[in-house]
Design a protein around this motif. Structure first.
Motif, PDB file in Angstrom:
ATOM      1  N   VAL A  23      35.268  53.656  34.181  1.00 26.19           N
ATOM      2  CA  VAL A  23      34.736  53.318  35.503  1.00 26.19           C
ATOM      3  C   VAL A  23      33.625  52.272  35.375  1.00 26.19           C
ATOM      4  O   VAL A  23      33.576  51.297  36.132  1.00 26.19           O
ATOM      5  N   ILE A  24      32.744  52.466  34.393  1.00 24.12           N
ATOM      6  CA  ILE A  24      31.619  51.538  34.203  1.00 24.12           C
ATOM      7  C   ILE A  24      32.123  50.133  33.900  1.00 24.12           C
ATOM      8  O   ILE A  24      31.598  49.135  34.422  1.00 24.12           O
ATOM      9  N   ALA A  25      33.144  50.036  33.051  1.00 18.92           N
ATOM     10  CA  ALA A  25      33.688  48.727  32.682  1.00 18.92           C
ATOM     11  C   ALA A  25      34.227  47.991  33.905  1.00 18.92           C
ATOM     12  O   ALA A  25      34.028  46.781  34.060  1.00 18.92           O
ATOM     13  N   ILE A  26      34.890  48.727  34.788  1.00 17.92           N
ATOM     14  CA  ILE A  26      35.456  48.113  35.996  1.00 17.92           C
ATOM     15  C   ILE A  26      34.340  47.688  36.958  1.00 17.92           C
ATOM     16  O   ILE A  26      34.370  46.594  37.533  1.00 17.92           O
ATOM     17  N   VAL A  27      33.331  48.567  37.111  1.00 16.50           N
ATOM     18  CA  VAL A  27      32.197  48.242  37.993  1.00 16.50           C
ATOM     19  C   VAL A  27      31.443  47.018  37.474  1.00 16.50           C
ATOM     20  O   VAL A  27      31.125  46.090  38.227  1.00 16.50           O
ATOM     21  N   ASN A  28      31.156  47.003  36.162  1.00 19.06           N
ATOM     22  CA  ASN A  28      30.434  45.876  35.567  1.00 19.06           C
ATOM     23  C   ASN A  28      31.236  44.576  35.652  1.00 19.06           C
ATOM     24  O   ASN A  28      30.661  43.485  35.681  1.00 19.06           O
ATOM     25  N   GLY A  29      32.559  44.707  35.724  1.00 16.86           N
ATOM     26  CA  GLY A  29      33.417  43.533  35.845  1.00 16.86           C
ATOM     27  C   GLY A  29      33.463  42.981  37.252  1.00 16.86           C
ATOM     28  O   GLY A  29      34.107  41.947  37.493  1.00 16.86           O
ATOM     29  N   GLY A  30      32.811  43.671  38.197  1.00 14.27           N
ATOM     30  CA  GLY A  30      32.743  43.196  39.576  1.00 14.27           C
ATOM     31  C   GLY A  30      33.995  43.451  40.387  1.00 14.27           C
ATOM     32  O   GLY A  30      34.209  42.804  41.413  1.00 14.27           O
TER      33      GLY A  30
ATOM     34  N   PRO B  38      36.125  38.699  38.233  1.00 12.00           N
ATOM     35  CA  PRO B  38      35.414  38.067  39.350  1.00 12.00           C
ATOM     36  C   PRO B  38      34.066  37.484  38.949  1.00 12.00           C
ATOM     37  O   PRO B  38      33.649  36.438  39.453  1.00 12.00           O
ATOM     38  N   ILE B  39      33.368  38.175  38.032  1.00 14.27           N
ATOM     39  CA  ILE B  39      32.055  37.688  37.604  1.00 14.27           C
ATOM     40  C   ILE B  39      32.206  36.502  36.649  1.00 14.27           C
ATOM     41  O   ILE B  39      31.404  35.568  36.650  1.00 14.27           O
ATOM     42  N   GLY B  40      33.264  36.552  35.834  1.00 13.27           N
ATOM     43  CA  GLY B  40      33.522  35.462  34.904  1.00 13.27           C
ATOM     44  C   GLY B  40      32.612  35.508  33.690  1.00 13.27           C
ATOM     45  O   GLY B  40      31.734  36.367  33.560  1.00 13.27           O
ATOM     46  N   GLY B  41      32.811  34.571  32.776  1.00 16.12           N
ATOM     47  CA  GLY B  41      31.991  34.535  31.572  1.00 16.12           C
ATOM     48  C   GLY B  41      32.650  35.252  30.419  1.00 16.12           C
ATOM     49  O   GLY B  41      33.033  36.417  30.548  1.00 16.12           O
TER      50      GLY B  41
END
Length: 581
Positions: free
Chosen positions: A342-349, A241-244
Motif C-alpha cells: 500500500v505504501i509503495a502505491i501511495v508514494n507512487g502517487g 505519476p510523480i515520475g523520476g
C-alpha cells in the motif's frame, strides 16, 4: 486391498464388515433427495471394523488408523495447484513484510526470505515425497509419529493445532484492523460476524467447498501480486505519476541494512510467518482423488511462488520504500496502512489502487482463516484416530467432513470478537505468540521425518525406485532444511532474550518464544502418560508400507520405469518444463 495393506504392516488380523465403492466403508443404503439427503449427510460415516493385532507397536497401530480415514477424496488437481501457488499468501507477506523492512532493511529482508525460502522448498519437496507415498490423514503430523517418535509427534501436532485454532480468530482480528484503513472510528464487529459466518459456511460444504473457495481466493492474490510486480517495475523506472527514476537509491541511502546482523536475525520469524501453511499440499493429500499425479505438480509450483511472489515482489518493495519511511511505523503489526504494498502505491502517487490492495489483503486474510479451519479439523481427526485426542473428533460424516473438528474450531474462532476490545492489538500479539515459532519446529520435524524414512528404506534393503515421487532436493535437502530450522530457532531465542533496541523482559521473551515451552511441555507430558521413554523409533520398528495406495510395488516400479522412458524420449525443453512444473 485393505486386508493386504494391513497384513503388510505386520501380522494384522483384519475383519472387514461390509463393502463400498472404495472397498473400505459400509453400504450407504438407498439414495435420498432434498432435505432428507441434507440431513442424512451429517450422519457418521461408519468405517469397517478393524481387528488390529494388539501386539503391534503404537506407531504401527497409528499408521493403520490414519491410513484408513473416511475423509472425502474429491479435491481436484487444479484446487491443489492453486492452493500451493497462492493459498497461504496472507498478512505475513502483504503486511508483515513492512515491519521486516523497518527492522532489517531491504538487504535483511532479501537475505531472510532467500534463506527461509530455500528451506521451505527443500521441506515441501520432502512433504511431496512422503505425501505421495503415504497419503494418510494428518499427513506431516502423522509422519513425525511414524518416523521420529510418538511423543515428539504428539507435541508438535498439538502445538501446531493450537496455532490453527488461533489462526481463525487471529486472521479475523487482522481483517477488522484492515477495515479501519478506510475509517478508524468504524465498529468492525458486524464485518467480523459476516466474515466468520462466511468461513465456517465454506467448510461445512466439505473439501470441495474449501477447494473452490481457495481456488478463487488464490487466483485473486496471484493476479494482484503479478499486477504489483509490473507496476513496481514501472514506478522504479520513473513511469509513475510523480515520475523520476528511483532505481536502487534506497539501498544506498538510508542503506541496505537497518540494524546489522541482529536486524537480519529479527526478520527470520516474519519470513517464516509469511510462508506459513505452505505444507498444506501434504495435508490435503488424503482428500485428493489422485495424489500420485496431483501432488508433484502442486509441490513444484511452490518454487515459482517463492521466486515470483516473494523474492521479486520484496526486492521491488526494497527499491520503492526506504526503511525509514514513517508509514512503516504504524501502531499495530497488522495495520493495513503499514503494508509496504500500500505504501509503495501511495508514494507512487497513484490514487484508488491503495483501496483495491486493501480489499486483496482482506481476501488474503479470509483465505488463511479458511485454511486454518480446514487444517485444524483434519489434524484433530488424525490425532483422534491415533488415540491422541478424544474419540469424538474421529466423527466424520457421510460427505467426508470431520464435523466435530469443524464445530470445535468454529467455537474457538469466536475469540475473533475480542476485536471489539480496545486491547485488540495486545490480543493479536499473544495469539500470535502461541503459534510464533511453531512453524519452524514443524518444518524441521518434516525434514527429520524424511531423513528417518530414507534411512529406514535403505536399511531394509530397498531404495527410491519404489517411490512414485522422489524429492528433487533429495535427503541432503532435508538435512539443509533441518539445519536452517535449528539455526533460526537459536537466533530467535537470542532475539527473544535480548530484543532489538529494548532491555530483556519476560513479557517480550514469551511473546516471541512461547511456542517452545508449550512444545516441550506436551513432549514431557506424553512421555509420562505413555511411559514411553525411548528417544526415537528404531529403523527396524518403522512401518514404511501402511498407508500406500500403490501396494503392488513390482507393478508400481514397472509403471514408473515406463513413465521415465516416455519422458526421456521427449525434447529437452519439455523435460525441463516437467522438472520445474
Amino acid at each position: 486391498m485393505l486386508e493386504k495393506e494391513l497384513k503388510r504392516a505386520g501380522n494384522v488380523d483384519v475383519q472387514l464388515l461390509g463393502s463400498s465403492a472404495e472397498g473400505v466403508f459400509g453400504d450407504e443404503g438407498p439414495k435420498l433427495t432434498g432435505f432428507a439427503a441434507f440431513k442424512d449427510s451429517f450422519r457418521r460415516q461408519e468405517p469397517s471394523a478393524l481387528d488390529i493385532d494388539p501386539n503391534l507397536s503404537d506407531a504401527e497401530k497409528i499408521a493403520i488408523m490414519t491410513a484408513n480415514s473416511p475423509l472425502s477424496r474429491s479435491l481436484k488437481s487444479r484446487h491443489l495447484q492453486m492452493i500451493s501457488i497462492g493459498g497461504t499468501i496472507g498478512t505475513g507477506l502483504f503486511v508483515g513484510s513492512g515491519s521486516a523492512l523497518r527492522t532489517g532493511g531491504p538487504g535483511g529482508v532479501l537475505i531472510a526470505w532467500l534463506i527461509v525460502g530455500g528451506m521451505i522448498y527443500a521441506m515441501i519437496q520432502a512433504v511431496g515425497e512422503l505425501a505421495v507415498t503415504f497419503p494418510v490423514s494428518g499427513a506431516y503430523c502423522t509422519y513425525s509419529i511414524r518416523f521420529i517418535d510418538e511423543s515428539w509427534g504428539f507435541a508438535v501436532a498439538w502445538n501446531y493445532l493450537f496455532g490453527y485454532f488461533n489462526g481463525l480468530a487471529l486472521e479475523l482480528i487482522a481483517a477488522s484492523i484492515t477495515i479501519k484503513y478506510w475509517n478508524s472510528e468504524i465498529n468492525t464487529v458486524g464485518f467480523i460476524a459476516i466474515f466468520y459466518v462466511l468461513i465456517v459456511s465454506i467448510n461445512f460444504f466439505g473439501v470441495r467447498g474449501y477447494g473452490e473457495a481457495e481456488f478463487v481466493f488464490s487466483l485473486i492474490k496471484v493476479m494482484t501480486i503479478i499486477g504489483f510486480i509490473i507496476l513496481g517495475i514501472v514506478l522504479i523506472c520513473g513511469g509513475g505519476p510523480i515520475g523520476g527514476y528511483i532505481g536502487a537509491k534506497y539501498w544506498y541511502h538510508p542503506g541496505a541494512f537497518a540494524n546489522g546482523f541482529k536486524g537480519v536475525c529479527s526478520v527470520f520469524v516474519t519470513a517464516g510467518f509469511s510462508f506459513g501453511l505452505t505444507e498444506m499440499a501434504g495435508l490435503a493429500a488424503a482428500e485428493t482423488a489422485n495424489p500420485r499425479q496431483a501432488i508433484p505438480k502442486a509441490i513444484k509450483q511452490v518454487f515459482w511462488r517463492i521466486v515470483l511472489f516473494y523474492i521479486i515482489s520484496l526486492t521491488l518493495i526494497g527499491c520503492l520504500i526506504p526503511y525509514t519511511d514513517k508509514h512503516l511505523f504504524a501502531s499495530s503489526s497488522v495495520d493495513a496502512s503499514a503494508s509496504p504494498f500500500v505504501i509503495a502505491i501511495v508514494n507512487g502517487g497513484i490514487k484508488g489502487l491503495p483501496s483495491v490492495m486493501n480489499v486483496v489483503i482482506i481476501v488474503a486474510v479470509l483465505s488463511v482463516g479458511n485454511t486454518c479451519v480446514f487444517a485444524s479439523s483434519r489434524v484433530l481427526a488424525a490425532l483422534s484416530a491415533a488415540g491422541l485426542a478424544p474419540k469424538i473428533f474421529l466423527y466424520i460424516d457421510k460427505r467426508g467432513r470431520p464435523i466435530a473438528g469443524i464445530i470445535l474450531q468454529s467455537i474457538v474462532g469466536l475469540l475473533c470478537f475480542l476485536a471489539a476490545s480496545p486491547k485488540q492489538g495486545e490480543v493479536f500479539t499473544w495469539l500470535m505468540a502461541i503459534g510464533g515459532i511453531s512453524g519452524f519446529v514443524n518444518w524441521g520435524s518434516i525434514c527429520l521425518g524424511h531423513i528417518r524414512f530414507r534411512y529406514a528404506l535403505k536399511k531394509k534393503g530397498r531404495d527410491t525406485s519404489e517411490l512414485a515421487y522422489v524429492s528433487q532436493c533429495g535427503v541432503w535437502g532435508s538435512y539443509y532444511g533441518l539445519l536452517i530450522c535449528v539455526l533460526i530457532l537459536a537466533a530467535q531465542f537470542w532475539i527473544a532474550l535480548f530484543p532489538l533496541g529494548k532491555k530483556p523482559n519476560a513479557s517480550g521473551f514469551f511473546a516471541a518464544y512461547l511456542a517452545m515451552p508449550v512444545i516441550l511441555g506436551f513432549y514431557v507430558a506424553h512421555k509420562i502418560w505413555s511411559k514411553n521413554w525411548k528417544l526415537y523409533i528404531r529403523w527396524e520398528d518403522m512401518d514404511i508400507d501402511t498407508g500406500r495406495r500403490d501396494l503392488d510395488l513390482d507393478l508400481l516400479k514397472q509403471e514408473l520405469a515406463s513413465e521415465k522412458a516416455a519422458l526421456a524420449a521427449k525434447p529437452w525443453y519439455y523435460r525441463v518444463y516437467r522438472f520445474w512444473c
